[in-house]
Design a protein around this motif. Structure first.
Motif, PDB file in Angstrom:
ATOM      1  N   GLY A 148      -2.036  -1.677 -15.228  1.00  0.00           N
ATOM      2  CA  GLY A 148      -3.234  -0.925 -14.882  1.00  0.00           C
ATOM      3  C   GLY A 148      -3.876  -1.417 -13.596  1.00  0.00           C
ATOM      4  N   GLU A 149      -3.369  -2.534 -13.072  1.00  0.00           N
ATOM      5  CA  GLU A 149      -3.890  -3.068 -11.821  1.00  0.00           C
ATOM      6  C   GLU A 149      -3.685  -2.036 -10.714  1.00  0.00           C
ATOM      7  OE1 GLU A 149      -2.684  -6.562  -8.707  1.00  0.00           O
ATOM      8  OE2 GLU A 149      -2.382  -6.954 -10.828  1.00  0.00           O
ATOM      9  N   HIS A 150      -4.707  -1.859  -9.902  1.00  0.00           N
ATOM     10  CA  HIS A 150      -4.597  -0.896  -8.811  1.00  0.00           C
ATOM     11  C   HIS A 150      -5.563  -1.279  -7.697  1.00  0.00           C
ATOM     12  CE1 HIS A 150      -8.076   0.613 -10.995  1.00  0.00           C
ATOM     13  NE2 HIS A 150      -8.432   1.228  -9.890  1.00  0.00           N
ATOM     14  N   HIS A 151      -5.474  -0.555  -6.621  1.00  0.00           N
ATOM     15  CA  HIS A 151      -6.382  -0.754  -5.498  1.00  0.00           C
ATOM     16  C   HIS A 151      -6.787   0.609  -4.947  1.00  0.00           C
ATOM     17  CE1 HIS A 151      -2.332  -0.872  -3.481  1.00  0.00           C
ATOM     18  NE2 HIS A 151      -2.915   0.106  -2.837  1.00  0.00           N
TER      19      HIS A 151
ATOM     20  N   CYS B 226       0.844  -1.188   0.000  1.00  0.00           N
ATOM     21  CA  CYS B 226       0.000   0.000   0.000  1.00  0.00           C
ATOM     22  C   CYS B 226       0.886   1.247   0.000  1.00  0.00           C
ATOM     23  CB  CYS B 226      -0.932  -0.011   1.215  1.00  0.00           C
ATOM     24  SG  CYS B 226      -2.372   1.059   1.043  1.00  0.00           S
ATOM     25  N   CYS B 227       0.253   2.386  -0.012  1.00  0.00           N
ATOM     26  CA  CYS B 227       0.960   3.662  -0.126  1.00  0.00           C
ATOM     27  C   CYS B 227       1.723   4.007   1.153  1.00  0.00           C
ATOM     28  CB  CYS B 227      -0.024   4.769  -0.477  1.00  0.00           C
ATOM     29  SG  CYS B 227      -1.420   4.931   0.668  1.00  0.00           S
ATOM     30  N   LEU B 228       2.807   4.765   0.967  1.00  0.00           N
ATOM     31  CA  LEU B 228       3.642   5.218   2.083  1.00  0.00           C
ATOM     32  C   LEU B 228       3.932   6.707   1.925  1.00  0.00           C
ATOM     33  CD1 LEU B 228       6.394   2.435   2.167  1.00  0.00           C
ATOM     34  CD2 LEU B 228       4.499   2.694   3.764  1.00  0.00           C
ATOM     35  N   SER B 229       4.098   7.397   3.038  1.00  0.00           N
ATOM     36  CA  SER B 229       4.529   8.797   3.006  1.00  0.00           C
ATOM     37  C   SER B 229       6.047   8.845   2.870  1.00  0.00           C
ATOM     38  CB  SER B 229       4.106   9.507   4.295  1.00  0.00           C
ATOM     39  OG  SER B 229       4.866   9.016   5.395  1.00  0.00           O
TER      40      SER B 229
ATOM     41  N   GLU C  48      -9.891   6.981  10.674  1.00  0.00           N
ATOM     42  CA  GLU C  48      -9.799   8.374  11.135  1.00  0.00           C
ATOM     43  C   GLU C  48      -9.362   8.477  12.587  1.00  0.00           C
ATOM     44  OE1 GLU C  48     -13.740   9.738   9.877  1.00  0.00           O
ATOM     45  OE2 GLU C  48     -12.700  10.866   8.282  1.00  0.00           O
ATOM     46  N   ASP C  49      -9.336   7.356  13.309  1.00  0.00           N
ATOM     47  CA  ASP C  49      -8.908   7.369  14.707  1.00  0.00           C
ATOM     48  C   ASP C  49      -7.399   7.168  14.833  1.00  0.00           C
ATOM     49  OD1 ASP C  49     -11.511   7.797  15.593  1.00  0.00           O
ATOM     50  OD2 ASP C  49     -11.927   5.654  15.718  1.00  0.00           O
ATOM     51  N   CYS C  50      -6.875   6.064  14.247  1.00  0.00           N
ATOM     52  CA  CYS C  50      -5.453   5.737  14.422  1.00  0.00           C
ATOM     53  C   CYS C  50      -4.599   6.066  13.194  1.00  0.00           C
ATOM     54  CB  CYS C  50      -5.284   4.264  14.782  1.00  0.00           C
ATOM     55  SG  CYS C  50      -5.658   3.111  13.437  1.00  0.00           S
ATOM     56  N   GLY C  51      -5.226   6.383  12.064  1.00  0.00           N
ATOM     57  CA  GLY C  51      -4.479   6.754  10.864  1.00  0.00           C
ATOM     58  C   GLY C  51      -4.045   5.601   9.979  1.00  0.00           C
ATOM     59  N   LYS C  52      -4.407   4.361  10.350  1.00  0.00           N
ATOM     60  CA  LYS C  52      -4.024   3.201   9.539  1.00  0.00           C
ATOM     61  C   LYS C  52      -4.640   3.323   8.145  1.00  0.00           C
ATOM     62  CE  LYS C  52      -5.668  -0.840  10.771  1.00  0.00           C
ATOM     63  NZ  LYS C  52      -5.837  -2.159  11.395  1.00  0.00           N
ATOM     64  N   VAL C  53      -3.850   2.942   7.126  1.00  0.00           N
ATOM     65  CA  VAL C  53      -4.309   2.939   5.735  1.00  0.00           C
ATOM     66  C   VAL C  53      -4.175   1.515   5.217  1.00  0.00           C
ATOM     67  CG1 VAL C  53      -3.932   3.856   3.414  1.00  0.00           C
ATOM     68  CG2 VAL C  53      -3.516   5.313   5.400  1.00  0.00           C
ATOM     69  N   GLU C  54      -5.262   0.990   4.664  1.00  0.00           N
ATOM     70  CA  GLU C  54      -5.252  -0.354   4.104  1.00  0.00           C
ATOM     71  C   GLU C  54      -5.762  -0.329   2.674  1.00  0.00           C
ATOM     72  OE1 GLU C  54      -6.485  -3.738   6.586  1.00  0.00           O
ATOM     73  OE2 GLU C  54      -7.080  -2.207   8.039  1.00  0.00           O
ATOM     74  N   ALA C  55      -5.244  -1.231   1.870  1.00  0.00           N
ATOM     75  CA  ALA C  55      -5.661  -1.346   0.472  1.00  0.00           C
ATOM     76  C   ALA C  55      -6.885  -2.248   0.365  1.00  0.00           C
ATOM     77  CB  ALA C  55      -4.522  -1.927  -0.349  1.00  0.00           C
ATOM     78  N   PHE C  56      -7.740  -1.961  -0.634  1.00  0.00           N
ATOM     79  CA  PHE C  56      -8.829  -2.878  -0.973  1.00  0.00           C
ATOM     80  C   PHE C  56      -9.099  -2.801  -2.468  1.00  0.00           C
ATOM     81  CE2 PHE C  56     -11.384   0.951  -0.744  1.00  0.00           C
ATOM     82  CZ  PHE C  56     -12.407   0.744  -1.649  1.00  0.00           C
ATOM     83  N   SER C  57      -9.607  -3.883  -2.998  1.00  0.00           N
ATOM     84  CA  SER C  57     -10.005  -3.958  -4.405  1.00  0.00           C
ATOM     85  C   SER C  57     -11.432  -4.461  -4.458  1.00  0.00           C
ATOM     86  CB  SER C  57      -9.106  -4.927  -5.180  1.00  0.00           C
ATOM     87  OG  SER C  57      -7.781  -4.475  -5.173  1.00  0.00           O
TER      88      SER C  57
ATOM     89  N   VAL D 194     -11.976   9.312 -18.533  1.00  0.00           N
ATOM     90  CA  VAL D 194     -11.360   9.270 -17.209  1.00  0.00           C
ATOM     91  C   VAL D 194      -9.960   8.682 -17.322  1.00  0.00           C
ATOM     92  CG1 VAL D 194     -11.535   8.308 -14.882  1.00  0.00           C
ATOM     93  CG2 VAL D 194     -13.597   9.081 -16.080  1.00  0.00           C
ATOM     94  N   ALA D 195      -8.975   9.456 -16.887  1.00  0.00           N
ATOM     95  CA  ALA D 195      -7.575   9.026 -16.970  1.00  0.00           C
ATOM     96  C   ALA D 195      -7.172   8.180 -15.772  1.00  0.00           C
ATOM     97  CB  ALA D 195      -6.655  10.239 -17.074  1.00  0.00           C
ATOM     98  N   GLY D 196      -7.855   8.322 -14.668  1.00  0.00           N
ATOM     99  CA  GLY D 196      -7.517   7.562 -13.471  1.00  0.00           C
ATOM    100  C   GLY D 196      -8.478   7.909 -12.355  1.00  0.00           C
ATOM    101  N   HIS D 197      -8.440   7.126 -11.311  1.00  0.00           N
ATOM    102  CA  HIS D 197      -9.290   7.387 -10.156  1.00  0.00           C
ATOM    103  C   HIS D 197      -8.671   6.742  -8.923  1.00  0.00           C
ATOM    104  CE1 HIS D 197     -10.699   3.411 -11.539  1.00  0.00           C
ATOM    105  NE2 HIS D 197     -10.839   3.167 -10.240  1.00  0.00           N
ATOM    106  N   ASP D 198      -9.069   7.247  -7.778  1.00  0.00           N
ATOM    107  CA  ASP D 198      -8.686   6.655  -6.515  1.00  0.00           C
ATOM    108  C   ASP D 198      -9.853   6.843  -5.568  1.00  0.00           C
ATOM    109  OD1 ASP D 198      -6.898   5.332  -4.727  1.00  0.00           O
ATOM    110  OD2 ASP D 198      -6.602   7.242  -3.717  1.00  0.00           O
ATOM    111  N   VAL D 199     -10.258   5.789  -4.912  1.00  0.00           N
ATOM    112  CA  VAL D 199     -11.361   5.838  -3.964  1.00  0.00           C
ATOM    113  C   VAL D 199     -10.769   5.704  -2.565  1.00  0.00           C
ATOM    114  CG1 VAL D 199     -13.459   4.666  -3.186  1.00  0.00           C
ATOM    115  CG2 VAL D 199     -12.963   4.854  -5.645  1.00  0.00           C
TER     116      VAL D 199
END
Length: 144
Positions: free
Chosen positions: A90-93, A35-38, A99-108, A127-132
C-alpha cells in the motif's frame, strides 16, 4: 521479502501467462524506477539498454499490468498516461510536476496522508485510492 518485480512475474506465471521477453523487460524496468514513466519513456529506456522491444509490445504489457492491478495509470496533466508499480504494502507516493520543463518527481508526506484519511472519514466515502499531483516550476526552471 520478494520485490515487486519478482511478485509480478510470479503472479503472471501462476495465472498462466508465458514469461515473454517484452513483458519481463518492461516489468524489470518498472521495478527499478522511483517514479512514473510513460510508455514512450519505457520504450526509449529499453532501446537504450539494447533490449529489442517494440512500442506496441510496451503498450500491450502496460495494458495487461494495469488491468491486473500491478501498475497504476497516472495522469499528471501532460496528456500522456504514465505508469508505476502498485506496491502490495500500500506504500505509495504523489507527484510534483514542472509545468515549464515537464519534469515529474515523487514526494511523500505523512501529514497529507492523515488529512486525506480525515476527509474520507468525514465524507463517509470508501476511498479506494488517491493520487495527488502538485503543479508548478521546479528549482531549475525557477532559477532560469
Amino acid at each position: 521479502m520478494r520485490t515487486w518485480t519478482e511478485d509480478t512475474l510470479a503472479a503472471l506465471g501462476q495465472a498462466g501467462y508465458r514469461s515473454g521477453g517484452a513483458r519481463s523487460a518492461v516489468i524489470e524496468l518498472l521495478g527499478r524506477q522511483d517514479c512514473c514513466l510513460s510508455a514512450q519513456e519505457i520504450f526509449d529506456a529499453l532501446r537504450t539498454g539494447r533490449r529489442a522491444v517494440g512500442i506496441a509490445s510496451v503498450y500491450r504489457v502496460l495494458d495487461l499490468l494495469a488491468e491486473k492491478g500491478y501498475v497504476q495509470r497516472i495522469d499528471v496533466g501532460d496528456g500522456m498516461a504514465r505508469f508505476e508499480p502498485v506496491q502490495r504494502s500500500g506504500e505509495h507516493h504523489h507527484h510534483l510536476v514542472c509545468e515549464d520543463c515537464g519534469k515529474v518527481e515523487a514526494f511523500s508526506d505523512d501529514g497529507l496522508e492523515r488529512a486525506l484519511r480525515r476527509v474520507e472519514s468525514r465524507s463517509r466515502y470508501s476511498v479506494a485510492g488517491h493520487d495527488v499531483v502538485l503543479r508548478g516550476a521546479c528549482q531549475d526552471c525557477v532559477a532560469a
